[in-house]
Design a protein around this motif. Structure first.
Motif, PDB file in Angstrom:
ATOM      1  N   LEU A 165       0.831  -1.191   0.000  1.00  0.00           N
ATOM      2  CA  LEU A 165       0.000   0.000   0.000  1.00  0.00           C
ATOM      3  C   LEU A 165       0.872   1.249   0.000  1.00  0.00           C
ATOM      4  CD1 LEU A 165      -2.521  -1.016   2.830  1.00  0.00           C
ATOM      5  CD2 LEU A 165      -2.472  -1.772   0.438  1.00  0.00           C
ATOM      6  N   THR A 166       0.491   2.216  -0.808  1.00  0.00           N
ATOM      7  CA  THR A 166       1.112   3.542  -0.762  1.00  0.00           C
ATOM      8  C   THR A 166       0.077   4.513  -0.240  1.00  0.00           C
ATOM      9  OG1 THR A 166       2.587   3.071  -2.629  1.00  0.00           O
ATOM     10  CG2 THR A 166       2.216   5.382  -2.066  1.00  0.00           C
ATOM     11  N   LEU A 167       0.401   5.215   0.843  1.00  0.00           N
ATOM     12  CA  LEU A 167      -0.518   6.175   1.422  1.00  0.00           C
ATOM     13  C   LEU A 167      -0.360   7.538   0.755  1.00  0.00           C
ATOM     14  CD1 LEU A 167      -0.156   5.309   5.222  1.00  0.00           C
ATOM     15  CD2 LEU A 167      -1.686   4.295   3.512  1.00  0.00           C
ATOM     16  N   GLU A 168      -1.343   8.391   0.951  1.00  0.00           N
ATOM     17  CA  GLU A 168      -1.294   9.720   0.336  1.00  0.00           C
ATOM     18  C   GLU A 168      -0.113  10.537   0.836  1.00  0.00           C
ATOM     19  OE1 GLU A 168      -5.081  11.570   0.878  1.00  0.00           O
ATOM     20  OE2 GLU A 168      -5.982  10.496  -0.830  1.00  0.00           O
ATOM     21  N   ASP A 169       0.387  10.232   2.035  1.00  0.00           N
ATOM     22  CA  ASP A 169       1.537  10.982   2.554  1.00  0.00           C
ATOM     23  C   ASP A 169       2.866  10.384   2.087  1.00  0.00           C
ATOM     24  OD1 ASP A 169       1.896   8.693   4.086  1.00  0.00           O
ATOM     25  OD2 ASP A 169       1.345   9.632   5.991  1.00  0.00           O
ATOM     26  N   GLY A 170       2.803   9.352   1.235  1.00  0.00           N
ATOM     27  CA  GLY A 170       4.010   8.780   0.661  1.00  0.00           C
ATOM     28  C   GLY A 170       4.536   7.540   1.360  1.00  0.00           C
ATOM     29  N   ARG A 171       4.043   7.217   2.540  1.00  0.00           N
ATOM     30  CA  ARG A 171       4.507   6.015   3.226  1.00  0.00           C
ATOM     31  C   ARG A 171       4.087   4.761   2.465  1.00  0.00           C
ATOM     32  NH1 ARG A 171       2.353   6.984   9.233  1.00  0.00           N
ATOM     33  NH2 ARG A 171       0.699   7.970   7.988  1.00  0.00           N
ATOM     34  N   ARG A 172       4.980   3.765   2.474  1.00  0.00           N
ATOM     35  CA  ARG A 172       4.697   2.482   1.832  1.00  0.00           C
ATOM     36  C   ARG A 172       4.570   1.417   2.907  1.00  0.00           C
ATOM     37  NH1 ARG A 172       9.323   1.081  -1.750  1.00  0.00           N
ATOM     38  NH2 ARG A 172       7.974  -0.665  -2.334  1.00  0.00           N
ATOM     39  N   LEU A 173       3.506   0.634   2.821  1.00  0.00           N
ATOM     40  CA  LEU A 173       3.206  -0.360   3.839  1.00  0.00           C
ATOM     41  C   LEU A 173       3.215  -1.763   3.245  1.00  0.00           C
ATOM     42  CD1 LEU A 173       0.157   1.379   5.589  1.00  0.00           C
ATOM     43  CD2 LEU A 173       2.601   1.777   5.973  1.00  0.00           C
ATOM     44  N   LYS A 174       3.871  -2.672   3.943  1.00  0.00           N
ATOM     45  CA  LYS A 174       3.815  -4.098   3.603  1.00  0.00           C
ATOM     46  C   LYS A 174       2.958  -4.772   4.662  1.00  0.00           C
ATOM     47  CE  LYS A 174       6.569  -8.267   2.821  1.00  0.00           C
ATOM     48  NZ  LYS A 174       5.544  -9.125   3.465  1.00  0.00           N
ATOM     49  N   ILE A 175       1.908  -5.447   4.237  1.00  0.00           N
ATOM     50  CA  ILE A 175       0.983  -6.063   5.183  1.00  0.00           C
ATOM     51  C   ILE A 175       1.577  -7.375   5.680  1.00  0.00           C
ATOM     52  CG2 ILE A 175      -1.348  -6.937   5.522  1.00  0.00           C
ATOM     53  CD1 ILE A 175      -2.190  -5.067   3.212  1.00  0.00           C
ATOM     54  N   ALA A 176       1.802  -7.472   6.969  1.00  0.00           N
ATOM     55  CA  ALA A 176       2.408  -8.664   7.560  1.00  0.00           C
ATOM     56  C   ALA A 176       1.534  -9.884   7.307  1.00  0.00           C
ATOM     57  CB  ALA A 176       2.612  -8.463   9.056  1.00  0.00           C
ATOM     58  N   GLY A 177       2.178 -10.982   6.917  1.00  0.00           N
ATOM     59  CA  GLY A 177       1.463 -12.240   6.726  1.00  0.00           C
ATOM     60  C   GLY A 177       1.005 -12.520   5.314  1.00  0.00           C
TER      61      GLY A 177
END
Length: 285
Positions: free
Chosen positions: A51-63
């Motif tokens: 996921l890329t958030l509007e503030d630029g952070r990138r998230l990897k969903i655990a699992g």
């Protein structure tokens, strides 16, 4: 469209919330960030289900272990990302960091929660929803360990219904004696199921054997430095002998089909008496 707009999943989460509160319910927001709970709006979802958030952070969903292209579905990864994006893009999510800093690719590992429906006040775990819809396989690891049972149950449901990637024969669980499938899937992430016929040890490793022919029959390797992790977790490797287990990891064919595991999360114990009989194909949907 994801299964029933996630309405069914939301009901299932509510039903099991008392037993799995930390996994089923979003964390309370902490403006000071002491508990790593935060909120953000999803701008985009890629084929790796990141996921890329509007503030630029990138998230990897655990699992989540996202799908790769297969011979029959060369755009399977892209379509899975598009399906997840259809749910999450433009939505506010709540997430809890599972590590203090981003990885070398700049991604934060998180447990994420999102509304099951546009007007729903409650949120459901994104990882469980994605696994329940067959958009990914379970990825073992420290970040997903607290919710492992919860996530494996969601994967099992999708697999039983041949949903998403489980409709592709390439993703069928491999029986330990299926040498033809091993040859086709060298150097890829696989799930193998079979009965442990022996446990061998030397000064460098412990090996779970699934047949009498070393270098031909499937085996699982646990390096000596990782044996200590099993011991610390209260897992007696010797007791795997005679048991039917399911193992996931990278298939190495250099010295016969084998998977090297580093911790107990990569091994599932199956019910006594259950024999490995993974089909070579899965029904198409």
């Amino acid at each position: 469209m994801l299964r029933a707009g996630f309405a069914g999943l939301a009901l299932a989460v509510v039903a099991t919330a008392r037993a799995e509160d930390a996994c089923a319910r979003p964390p309370a927001l902490d403006p000071a960030g002491r508990e790593g709970a935060a909120q953000g709006r999803v701008q985009a979802v890629n084929e790796r289900l990141e996921l890329t958030l509007e503030d630029g952070r990138r998230l990897k969903i655990a699992g989540l272990d996202p799908p790769r292209p297969t011979p029959d579905n060369p755009d399977l990864d892209v379509r899975s990302g598009e399906r997840l994006a259809a749910w999450l893009a433009g939505k506010d999510i709540v997430f809890r960091l599972t590590g203090p800093r981003p990885d070398r690719w700049g991604r934060y590992s998180v447990e994420a929660f999102a509304p099951a429906q546009a007007a729903a006040p409650s949120a459901v775990p994104v990882a469980q929803a994605a696994l329940d819809a067959g958009l990914a396989r379970f990825e073992p690891g420290a970040a997903a360990r607290p919710c492992r049972t919860f996530l494996l149950a969601a994967e099992t449901t999708a697999r039983a219904g041949a949903l998403g990637l489980w409709a592709d024969p390439y993703y069928a669980i491999i029986a330990a004696g299926d040498h033809e499938s091993f040859a086709e899937k060298a150097a890829t992430s696989v799930i193998v199921e079979g009965r442990v016929t022996g446990v061998a040890k030397d000064g460098f490793r412990t090996t779970l054997l699934f047949g009498d022919r070393r270098g031909f029959d499937f085996s699982v390797t646990i390096l000596q430095r990782n044996v200590k992790i099993f011991t610390a977790a209260g897992v007696d490797i010797e007791k795997f002998q005679g048991q039917t287990i399911r193992v996931r990891g990278l298939l190495d064919m250099r010295f016969g089909p084998q998977i090297e595991v580093s911790n107990p999360d990569e091994i599932e114990m199956l019910p006594q008496g259950q024999d490995a009989a993974a089909p070579k194909t899965a029904p198409q949907r």
